[in-house]
Design a protein around this motif. Structure first.
Motif, PDB file in Angstrom:
ATOM      1  N   ASP A  27       0.818  -1.214   0.000  1.00 37.85           N
ATOM      2  CA  ASP A  27       0.000   0.000   0.000  1.00 37.85           C
ATOM      3  C   ASP A  27       0.850   1.260   0.000  1.00 37.85           C
ATOM      4  O   ASP A  27       0.429   2.302  -0.507  1.00 37.85           O
ATOM      5  CB  ASP A  27      -0.892   0.017   1.248  1.00 37.85           C
ATOM      6  N   ILE A  28       2.044   1.149   0.595  1.00 37.28           N
ATOM      7  CA  ILE A  28       2.884   2.320   0.816  1.00 37.28           C
ATOM      8  C   ILE A  28       4.329   1.949   0.516  1.00 37.28           C
ATOM      9  O   ILE A  28       4.804   0.895   0.930  1.00 37.28           O
ATOM     10  CB  ILE A  28       2.765   2.807   2.286  1.00 37.28           C
ATOM     11  N   LEU A  29       5.025   2.815  -0.206  1.00 34.60           N
ATOM     12  CA  LEU A  29       6.456   2.661  -0.474  1.00 34.60           C
ATOM     13  C   LEU A  29       7.190   3.837   0.148  1.00 34.60           C
ATOM     14  O   LEU A  29       6.821   4.995  -0.070  1.00 34.60           O
ATOM     15  CB  LEU A  29       6.719   2.635  -1.982  1.00 34.60           C
ATOM     16  N   ILE A  30       8.237   3.532   0.914  1.00 35.54           N
ATOM     17  CA  ILE A  30       9.065   4.588   1.496  1.00 35.54           C
ATOM     18  C   ILE A  30      10.513   4.333   1.108  1.00 35.54           C
ATOM     19  O   ILE A  30      11.100   3.318   1.486  1.00 35.54           O
ATOM     20  CB  ILE A  30       8.916   4.645   3.030  1.00 35.54           C
ATOM     21  N   ASN A  31      11.076   5.244   0.330  1.00 37.66           N
ATOM     22  CA  ASN A  31      12.454   5.110  -0.146  1.00 37.66           C
ATOM     23  C   ASN A  31      13.399   5.881   0.774  1.00 37.66           C
ATOM     24  O   ASN A  31      13.523   7.102   0.677  1.00 37.66           O
ATOM     25  CB  ASN A  31      12.565   5.652  -1.572  1.00 37.66           C
ATOM     26  N   ALA A  32      14.051   5.140   1.665  1.00 37.47           N
ATOM     27  CA  ALA A  32      14.978   5.757   2.612  1.00 37.47           C
ATOM     28  C   ALA A  32      16.418   5.310   2.402  1.00 37.47           C
ATOM     29  O   ALA A  32      17.314   5.793   3.102  1.00 37.47           O
ATOM     30  CB  ALA A  32      14.550   5.438   4.047  1.00 37.47           C
ATOM     31  N   ALA A  33      16.655   4.411   1.452  1.00 44.04           N
ATOM     32  CA  ALA A  33      18.020   3.954   1.206  1.00 44.04           C
ATOM     33  C   ALA A  33      18.857   5.104   0.653  1.00 44.04           C
ATOM     34  O   ALA A  33      18.401   5.868  -0.201  1.00 44.04           O
ATOM     35  CB  ALA A  33      18.015   2.792   0.216  1.00 44.04           C
ATOM     36  N   GLY A  34      20.074   5.237   1.150  1.00 43.12           N
ATOM     37  CA  GLY A  34      20.930   6.305   0.659  1.00 43.12           C
ATOM     38  C   GLY A  34      22.354   6.164   1.157  1.00 43.12           C
ATOM     39  O   GLY A  34      22.596   5.574   2.215  1.00 43.12           O
ATOM     40  N   ARG A  66       9.086   3.057  -9.857  1.00 44.52           N
ATOM     41  CA  ARG A  66       8.535   2.481 -11.081  1.00 44.52           C
ATOM     42  C   ARG A  66       7.917   1.110 -10.817  1.00 44.52           C
ATOM     43  O   ARG A  66       6.785   0.821 -11.255  1.00 44.52           O
ATOM     44  CB  ARG A  66       9.621   2.356 -12.148  1.00 44.52           C
ATOM     45  N   ALA A  67       8.637   0.259 -10.097  1.00 45.72           N
ATOM     46  CA  ALA A  67       8.157  -1.098  -9.856  1.00 45.72           C
ATOM     47  C   ALA A  67       6.885  -1.113  -9.016  1.00 45.72           C
ATOM     48  O   ALA A  67       5.904  -1.788  -9.356  1.00 45.72           O
ATOM     49  CB  ALA A  67       9.249  -1.913  -9.167  1.00 45.72           C
ATOM     50  N   VAL A  68       6.898  -0.375  -7.924  1.00 48.33           N
ATOM     51  CA  VAL A  68       5.754  -0.427  -7.011  1.00 48.33           C
ATOM     52  C   VAL A  68       4.565   0.345  -7.574  1.00 48.33           C
ATOM     53  O   VAL A  68       3.407  -0.065  -7.403  1.00 48.33           O
ATOM     54  CB  VAL A  68       6.155   0.089  -5.621  1.00 48.33           C
ATOM     55  N   ALA A  69       4.837   1.459  -8.260  1.00 46.14           N
ATOM     56  CA  ALA A  69       3.735   2.232  -8.842  1.00 46.14           C
ATOM     57  C   ALA A  69       2.954   1.404  -9.854  1.00 46.14           C
ATOM     58  O   ALA A  69       1.726   1.526  -9.955  1.00 46.14           O
ATOM     59  CB  ALA A  69       4.268   3.508  -9.493  1.00 46.14           C
ATOM     60  N   LYS A  70       3.645   0.560 -10.618  1.00 48.00           N
ATOM     61  CA  LYS A  70       2.938  -0.291 -11.582  1.00 48.00           C
ATOM     62  C   LYS A  70       1.924  -1.176 -10.886  1.00 48.00           C
ATOM     63  O   LYS A  70       0.799  -1.368 -11.367  1.00 48.00           O
ATOM     64  CB  LYS A  70       3.943  -1.151 -12.357  1.00 48.00           C
ATOM     65  N   ASN A  71       2.307  -1.719  -9.733  1.00 52.59           N
ATOM     66  CA  ASN A  71       1.373  -2.555  -8.992  1.00 52.59           C
ATOM     67  C   ASN A  71       0.249  -1.738  -8.367  1.00 52.59           C
ATOM     68  O   ASN A  71      -0.902  -2.168  -8.331  1.00 52.59           O
ATOM     69  CB  ASN A  71       2.118  -3.345  -7.920  1.00 52.59           C
ATOM     70  N   MET A  72       0.586  -0.539  -7.879  1.00 49.50           N
ATOM     71  CA  MET A  72      -0.448   0.323  -7.302  1.00 49.50           C
ATOM     72  C   MET A  72      -1.478   0.704  -8.358  1.00 49.50           C
ATOM     73  O   MET A  72      -2.692   0.697  -8.098  1.00 49.50           O
ATOM     74  CB  MET A  72       0.198   1.573  -6.710  1.00 49.50           C
ATOM     75  N   LEU A  73      -1.010   1.033  -9.561  1.00 46.50           N
ATOM     76  CA  LEU A  73      -1.929   1.394 -10.633  1.00 46.50           C
ATOM     77  C   LEU A  73      -2.789   0.189 -11.040  1.00 46.50           C
ATOM     78  O   LEU A  73      -3.982   0.335 -11.313  1.00 46.50           O
ATOM     79  CB  LEU A  73      -1.149   1.913 -11.840  1.00 46.50           C
ATOM     80  N   GLY A  74      -2.163  -0.981 -11.031  1.00 52.72           N
ATOM     81  CA  GLY A  74      -2.898  -2.187 -11.388  1.00 52.72           C
ATOM     82  C   GLY A  74      -3.988  -2.529 -10.388  1.00 52.72           C
ATOM     83  O   GLY A  74      -5.047  -3.052 -10.758  1.00 52.72           O
ATOM     84  N   ALA A  95      -6.420   0.970  -6.358  1.00 49.58           N
ATOM     85  CA  ALA A  95      -6.862   1.230  -4.991  1.00 49.58           C
ATOM     86  C   ALA A  95      -6.065   2.368  -4.357  1.00 49.58           C
ATOM     87  O   ALA A  95      -6.019   2.504  -3.142  1.00 49.58           O
ATOM     88  CB  ALA A  95      -6.727  -0.029  -4.143  1.00 49.58           C
ATOM     89  N   GLY A  96      -5.413   3.172  -5.198  1.00 49.18           N
ATOM     90  CA  GLY A  96      -4.606   4.260  -4.670  1.00 49.18           C
ATOM     91  C   GLY A  96      -3.292   3.759  -4.109  1.00 49.18           C
ATOM     92  O   GLY A  96      -2.867   2.627  -4.365  1.00 49.18           O
ATOM     93  N   ALA A 123      -4.640   8.779 -10.458  1.00 48.06           N
ATOM     94  CA  ALA A 123      -5.009   7.404 -10.097  1.00 48.06           C
ATOM     95  C   ALA A 123      -5.121   7.225  -8.589  1.00 48.06           C
ATOM     96  O   ALA A 123      -5.313   6.102  -8.104  1.00 48.06           O
ATOM     97  CB  ALA A 123      -3.986   6.418 -10.660  1.00 48.06           C
ATOM     98  N   GLY A 124      -4.997   8.324  -7.852  1.00 50.27           N
ATOM     99  CA  GLY A 124      -5.124   8.245  -6.398  1.00 50.27           C
ATOM    100  C   GLY A 124      -3.867   7.813  -5.686  1.00 50.27           C
ATOM    101  O   GLY A 124      -3.903   7.507  -4.487  1.00 50.27           O
ATOM    102  N   VAL A 125      -2.742   7.788  -6.397  1.00 48.88           N
ATOM    103  CA  VAL A 125      -1.454   7.460  -5.775  1.00 48.88           C
ATOM    104  C   VAL A 125      -0.737   8.765  -5.468  1.00 48.88           C
ATOM    105  O   VAL A 125      -0.408   9.536  -6.376  1.00 48.88           O
ATOM    106  CB  VAL A 125      -0.592   6.580  -6.697  1.00 48.88           C
ATOM    107  N   ARG A 126      -0.493   9.022  -4.192  1.00 46.56           N
ATOM    108  CA  ARG A 126       0.150  10.258  -3.754  1.00 46.56           C
ATOM    109  C   ARG A 126       1.655  10.053  -3.592  1.00 46.56           C
ATOM    110  O   ARG A 126       2.093   9.013  -3.096  1.00 46.56           O
ATOM    111  CB  ARG A 126      -0.447  10.735  -2.432  1.00 46.56           C
ATOM    112  N   THR A 127       2.432  11.058  -4.002  1.00 48.14           N
ATOM    113  CA  THR A 127       3.889  10.985  -3.901  1.00 48.14           C
ATOM    114  C   THR A 127       4.406  12.256  -3.238  1.00 48.14           C
ATOM    115  O   THR A 127       4.131  13.362  -3.712  1.00 48.14           O
ATOM    116  CB  THR A 127       4.534  10.843  -5.290  1.00 48.14           C
TER     117      THR A 127
END
Length: 251
Positions: free
Chosen positions: A88-95, A126-134, A137-138, A181-185
């Protein structure tokens, strides 16, 4: 809104990533931790709480390099052991960080910093957004940038600042692309936070940073986690830059 959700967090074995993972676990979310170190990420997973009454709450690990496109293709194709559709949620904290004048920076270092900080974040989105769009459900994506890439560039931080500025641009563009599509970034922009990265600062650099910060201290990981929770819970925030720096950007 975070209870009963599944959250994929990169760089989750330590620092800001782990702090965010721990906070959401206390709120009843299931955490998927991604890190390059199998031992570190397994230890981190084992220390995450499970809340009584949340029978479906579980935490699991993925080991890999966020800058590896094959990793993200596998994650999407294999659906994280059949469960990727739950993300449902992706958090990119790797750095990773680096400090040297650009003219003295080896090409390999430039590539490593850009690969982890910018390419890795881009591939994950890119990877997770494709699944979210599919799923239709936002969803919610939070990227972690840096004040050095937005308001406070300094000599010696050129490559790191460029990578984090790219994360800010990526976030804003994705907010426009995925919003319908209801996906917030959104993006969190920390200043100096007490982590192992700031622990490696020289005493001279630390004193200078503290003097430049109006609140006179470094931030805490919990304070960054507070911002992550806000961005997840507020369903109308999209394309926002949340600066957490004790006022450093104002000086």
């Amino acid at each position: 809104m975070s209870a009963h959700k599944t959250i994929l967090i990169t760089g989750a074995s330590r620092g800001i990533g782990y702090g965010i993972a721990h906070r959401f676990a206390t709120l009843g979310a299931s955490i998927v931790l991604l890190s390059r170190s199998a031992a570190a990420v397994d230890t981190a997973r084992g220390s995450l709480p499970k809340i009584p009454g949340f029978a479906n709450q579980s935490h699991r690990c993925i080991v890999g390099d966020v800058g590896d496109a094959v990793l993200w293709d596998d994650i999407r194709r294999n659906e994280v052991a059949g469960k990727q559709k739950d993300i449902d949620i992706l958090i990119n904290a790797a750095g990773v960080t680096h400090h040297s004048l650009l003219v003295a920076t080896r090409t390999g270092v430039v590539e490593e910093v850009l690969r982890t900080n910018l390419l890795g974040t881009t591939l994950a989105c890119r990877a997770v957004a494709k699944n979210m769009l599919g799923r239709k459900a936002g969803g919610c994506i939070i990227n972690v940038a840096s004040l050095l890439g937005l308001h406070k560039p300094t000599a010696g931080s050129t490559v790191y600042a460029a990578s984090k500025a790219g994360v800010v641009g990526l976030t804003r563009s994705l907010a426009a692309e995925l919003g319908p599509a209801g996906v917030r970034t959104n993006v969190i922009v920390p200043g100096y936070i007490e982590t192992d990265m700031t622990a490696r600062m020289s005493e001279v650099a630390r004193i200078a940073a503290l003097k430049a910060t109006p609140l006179g201290r470094f931030g805490h990981v919990d304070e960054v986690a507070d911002a992550a929770v806000f961005l997840v819970e507020n369903g109308f925030v999209n394309g926002a830059e949340i600066v957490i720096d004790g006022g450093l950007a104002c000086t």
